[in-house]
Design an enzyme around this catalytic site. Structure first.
Site, PDB file in Angstrom:
ATOM      1  N   GLU A   1       0.937  -1.239   0.049  1.00 24.83           N
ATOM      2  CA  GLU A   1      -0.082   0.012   0.056  1.00 24.83           C
ATOM      3  C   GLU A   1       0.956   1.111  -0.013  1.00 24.83           C
ATOM      4  OE1 GLU A   1      -3.828   1.943   2.401  1.00 24.83           O
ATOM      5  OE2 GLU A   1      -2.809   0.088   3.210  1.00 24.83           O
TER       6      GLU A   1
ATOM      7  N   HIS B   1      -6.864  -1.571  15.082  1.00 22.27           N
ATOM      8  CA  HIS B   1      -7.122  -0.868  13.965  1.00 22.27           C
ATOM      9  C   HIS B   1      -6.955  -1.735  12.871  1.00 22.27           C
ATOM     10  CE1 HIS B   1      -6.926   2.713  11.229  1.00 22.27           C
ATOM     11  NE2 HIS B   1      -5.971   2.085  10.444  1.00 22.27           N
ATOM     12  N   GLU B   2      -5.767  -2.449  12.631  1.00 20.90           N
ATOM     13  CA  GLU B   2      -5.539  -3.320  11.528  1.00 20.90           C
ATOM     14  C   GLU B   2      -6.606  -4.603  11.494  1.00 20.90           C
ATOM     15  OE1 GLU B   2      -3.511  -2.001   9.580  1.00 20.90           O
ATOM     16  OE2 GLU B   2      -2.759  -0.510  10.821  1.00 20.90           O
TER      17      GLU B   2
ATOM     18  N   GLU C   1      -9.874   4.305   5.862  1.00 18.64           N
ATOM     19  CA  GLU C   1      -9.023   4.782   7.232  1.00 18.64           C
ATOM     20  C   GLU C   1      -9.738   5.518   8.090  1.00 18.64           C
ATOM     21  OE1 GLU C   1      -6.396   3.715   7.778  1.00 18.64           O
ATOM     22  OE2 GLU C   1      -5.688   2.789   5.850  1.00 18.64           O
TER      23      GLU C   1
END
Length: 873
Positions: A125, A301-302, A324
């Protein structure tokens, strides 16, 4: 200069071809890795214009062969450009086989496939996959991936990729292989592989439907004991996502790998998350409380990206905040549930007000959904992440938790397996709520920080109270004229005795919806003049102006039931004093701390034991960065000197109270990462910071004792910072040397050691930083080390970075020029302090602008650095 063109959202067109499946085979060698890809391709029926097939590929790729339906492709059938391979005259469906050769060892950009301390890993990414093989590297091209890794078995016993392992074997030449299949469609940016000699912590999680998922976290064997906290965080995240969003994990295995050389914090690659070591390794002896919380937050978060980013991804990179912003909001809510919601909210708003608002006011200002870019890596910004999360939070506030959950359910169900847009996300919320959210979408398309000006009027006879709110938004690069935003404003009204009026539906807070440039809100049956508590819990990311008196702010600080607004009232009081003293300093007047300010702090110290976490927040002075953000013209020397003066005065005049509070929160209890114990350490170390602000040998002895006897990094590092930044030079050097001797083999701890010296505000900082760059623990290739020295000095040591002679600016420009050839992403991110040159005094403006021009005139720049510098000039 960069030859890269500007890419515009308005020019988006669907791809001419789609990839149904991709089979990858990697024969891993340090300098000559061969990548074999087989693509099943079909023409896209939804393409507006059918053109030739464009396969993206970095100029470093060596093309070894290309076959169409098993036959070698004639060289006349394709042509190669700098960043792509173009093939024409293709059938509607076909198979393409491509062999490329790459050199992971020389890949210092840390994009694509590279080596991190001898371990193969990837970062794809946003556009790293094009450094691996030729492929349509855009997020709206989604395929199922099968990946086979082949490597020397002794050197690389662990071979990982996305999905589930399906086959493995050993070859006669000492190599082995493992095949992985990912059954879910994904774009190339979510691809990952890891090969290395790694230890593994394994656990399991049973989903709400009864499926057993294997959880594995990989790191070097020496770091195995530092993985327990991440594993606990992972299981808590999985449980929370099921309970709050109804989202269950979908593969048989979930893996995390700790990598020391990494440009970002972590990456959500499907089923195989690659993490910067700083975001996964945690142990009480080597990690601070802040580090523990960061690991928990990033793991969450991930993991949450598995749905908000992977199962439903973005159509194009302009939609980056689709995944995000939404996922940051989700991890913020998770952290609030795990810890103090008020402390979490203050931390979030602190980032918005200091860094994101500054971004909104600078040359790189852009909407949450940008309209154009040269390098997408420059748009992994606080605007996309933090402001994007604030926009999602406003939707949650406007719709309420239940409706928002229904909207997220519809969004996931409607778009599972698709690449979509922020409009699709908002539309799901509109469909379940029945509300027109067209105006709300301006938050995605308009840049800048809105400003609210609030006035009020009370009619005692009619028992009517009116609040008039005006909104405006400054001009930003993409637009001078802004249309009104739709925003939620949460308010409460306080009585003279400190209690709150009961407002709508029996609550003490009421949600106002601002949609016009100016609106008046009326409250009936208000039987005394109220004091408004505005923008509770920071319900919108705006700057607020209301004519509070000092007495009213002190009243809110003491009585407001909204924890965030209590903290904010204290910050406003401190800021007023700071700004007054800055004026005095600039006019060379004597500085003095008013008695009423001291009285407020005496009360805060007295009440601190009731809520240590809140007390630590309330008694932390506004940061130099926040003071700078609010200044019309930044004078970094004056800001630093005034803030230090206030801290010293509070320290000396309240020394006995600080000492008593410090001793009250001492304990022999073993370290715990529980919120209560974190709060105790936070308050105790705040007290130590005040005690060390004055040159008192008794306080020095306290810091030295804490440094020597601490059984955890939180307390030891707090003592080290206070010693290293003190005027006790001998003690500072002794502590730094001792810390180095103790922890020199712990890379992450050495990052802290480097940072504490780079941020030392004492004179001579630049010389110390130059010496650190030659120190054996510093590695100029490692982003964490670069951030710990160059980044820390330029961003967190304003008084020295902004030295009168411009030496700090020259230092940063020198290193930008070196780093741009090595790692353009890191170089571009380090540029931020120079981009804000227009905010400073004229002499500093000239020197900062000169260094930007010097970078621009240096010759060929990467697209990353060129975009930032050109926009800044």
């Amino acid at each position: 200069m960069s030859a890269k063109p500007v890419i515009y959202l308005k020019d988006y067109a669907p791809p001419s071809y789609l990839i149904e499946t991709i089979d990858l085979k990697f024969e891993l060698e340090e300098t000559q890795t061969h990548v074999f890809s087989t693509l099943r391709v079909k023409r896209n029926p939804d393409a507006v214009v059918s053109t030739e097939l464009e396969l993206h590929g970095h100029e470093s790729l060596q093309l070894r062969s290309i076959k169409l339906n098993g036959q070698p492709l004639e060289s006349s059938a394709y042509h190669r450009e700098t960043e792509s391979l173009l093939i024409s005259d293709l059938p509607d469906a076909f198979e393409l086989e491509i062999e490329t050769e790459i050199n992971p060892k020389e890949n210092t950009a840390l994009e694509g496939l590279y080596l991190s301390d001898g371990m193969y890993c990837t970062q794809c990414e946003a556009e790293g996959f094009r450094r691996i093989t030729f492929y349509p590297d855009r997020p709206d091209v989604m395929a199922t991936f099968t990946t086979t890794l082949v490597a020397d078995q002794k050197a690389y016993p662990i071979l990982l990729s996305n999905g589930n392992p399906v086959e493995k074997g050993v070859l006669d030449d000492g190599r082995h292989w493992v095949k992985w299949q990912d059954p879910f469609l994904k774009p190339a940016y979510l691809f990952a592989l890891v090969a290395g000699d790694l230890a593994c912590l394994e656990d399991h999680f049973t989903t709400q439907s009864g499926r057993k998922v294997t959880l594995q976290i990989f790191a070097e064997s020496k770091d195995l004991e530092k993985l327990d906290h991440a594993m606990t965080a992972l299981k808590n995240s999985m449980r929370w996502d099921e309970q709050v969003y109804g989202r269950e994990y979908d593969l048989d295995i979930y893996m995390i790998v700790a990598v020391d050389f990494f440009n970002m914090g972590a990456m959500e690659n499907k089923g195989l998350n690659i993490f910067n070591t700083s975001c996964v390794l945690a142990h009480p002896r080597t990690t601070t409380d802040m580090g523990f919380q960061r690991v928990e937050s990033v793991v969450a978060h991930e993991y949450f990206h598995n749905w908000s980013g992977n199962r439903v991804t973005c159509r194009d990179w302009f939609q980056l905040s689709l995944k995000e912003g939404f996922t940051v909001f989700r991890d913020q809510c998770f952290s609030a549930d795990m810890h103090s919601a008020v402390v979490q909210r203050v931390d979030e708003v602190g980032i918005l007000r200091t860094a994101q608002f500054a971004e909104d006011a600078g040359p790189m200002a852009h909407p949450v959904r940008p309209a154009s870019f040269i390098e997408i890596s420059n748009f992994y910004t606080l605007t996309v992440y933090e402001k994007g999360a604030a926009v999602v939070r406003m939707l949650h506030t406007l719709l309420g938790p239940e409706t928002f959950r229904k909207g997220s359910d519809l969004y996931f169900e409607r778009h599972d397996g698709q690449a979509v847009t922020t409009d699709d996300f908002v539309q799901a919320m509109a469909d379940v709520s029945g509300r027109d959210l067209t105006q709300f979408k301006r938050w995605y398309s308009q840049a800048g920080t809105p400003r609210l000006t609030v006035t009020d009027r009370y009619d005692a006879a009619a028992q009517r109270y009116e609040l008039t709110v005006k909104q405006s938004c400054p001009a930003t690069p993409e637009s001078k004229q802004k249309q009104p935003f739709h925003m939620p404003i949460s308010v409460g009204l306080l009585r003279a005795d400190g209690t709150s009026f009961v407002l709508a539906e029996g609550g003490t807070s009421m949600l106002l919806e601002l949609t016009d440039a100016e609106q008046t809100f009326i409250f009936e049956k208000i039987d005394e003049q109220p004091l408004p508590s505005l923008l509770r819990n920071f319900s919108a990311p705006v700057k607020l102006s209301y004519p509070y008196t000092d007495e009213q702010l002190a009243f809110l600080l003491s009585h407001d039931e909204d924890g965030f607004n209590r903290w904010d009232a204290g910050q406003q009081l401190a800021l007023r004093l700071i700004n007054q003293l800055i004026d005095d300093y600039q006019q060379q007047k004597d500085l003095a701390l008013p008695e009423h300010f001291l009285a407020t702090w005496r009360l805060l110290i007295k009440e601190a034991p009731q809520d240590p976490a809140m007390a630590a927040l309330l008694m932390t002075l506004p940061s130099e960065a926040y003071i700078s953000e609010l200044a019309e013209q930044i004078d970094p020397i004056a800001i630093h000197q005034v803030r230090q003066f206030i801290k010293r005065e509070l320290a000396s005049k309240l020394a006995n109270l600080w000492l008593e509070l410090y001793q009250q929160h001492d304990t022999d209890v073993a370290y715990s990462a529980e919120p209560k114990e974190m709060a105790r350490r936070s308050l105790r170390n705040l007290c130590l910071g005040y005690l060390m602000a004055v040159d008192n040998p008794a306080h020095l002895a306290l810091a030295e004792q804490q440094f020597e006897t601490a059984d955890n990094m939180t307390d030891q590092f707090a003592a080290l910072v206070n010693l290293a930044h003190s005027e006790f030079n001998d003690s500072a050097h002794t502590a730094l040397d001792s810390f180095l001797t103790q922890w020199q083999h712990e890379s992450l701890v050495m990052n802290q050691w480097l940072m504490v010296q780079a941020t030392d505000p004492k004179p001579g900082a630049l010389m110390r930083v130059m010496q650190l760059l030659d120190h054996p623990v510093y590695d100029p290739r490692n982003p964490n080390k670069i951030r710990s020295v160059i980044g820390a000095f330029c961003n967190q040591n304003a008084v020295n970075f902004h030295a009168e002679d411009g030496s700090g600016y020259r230092f940063l420009a020198d290193h930008i020029l070196k780093l741009d050839a090595q790692n353009p992403q890191i170089a571009a991110r380090l540029l931020t302090p120079l981009t804000r040159w227009k905010r400073y005094t004229p002499n500093r403006q000239a020197m900062m602008q000169a260094q930007l021009q010097r970078i621009m005139d240096s010759g060929k720049l990467s697209g990353d650095v060129y975009e930032v510098v050109s926009k800044s000039l």
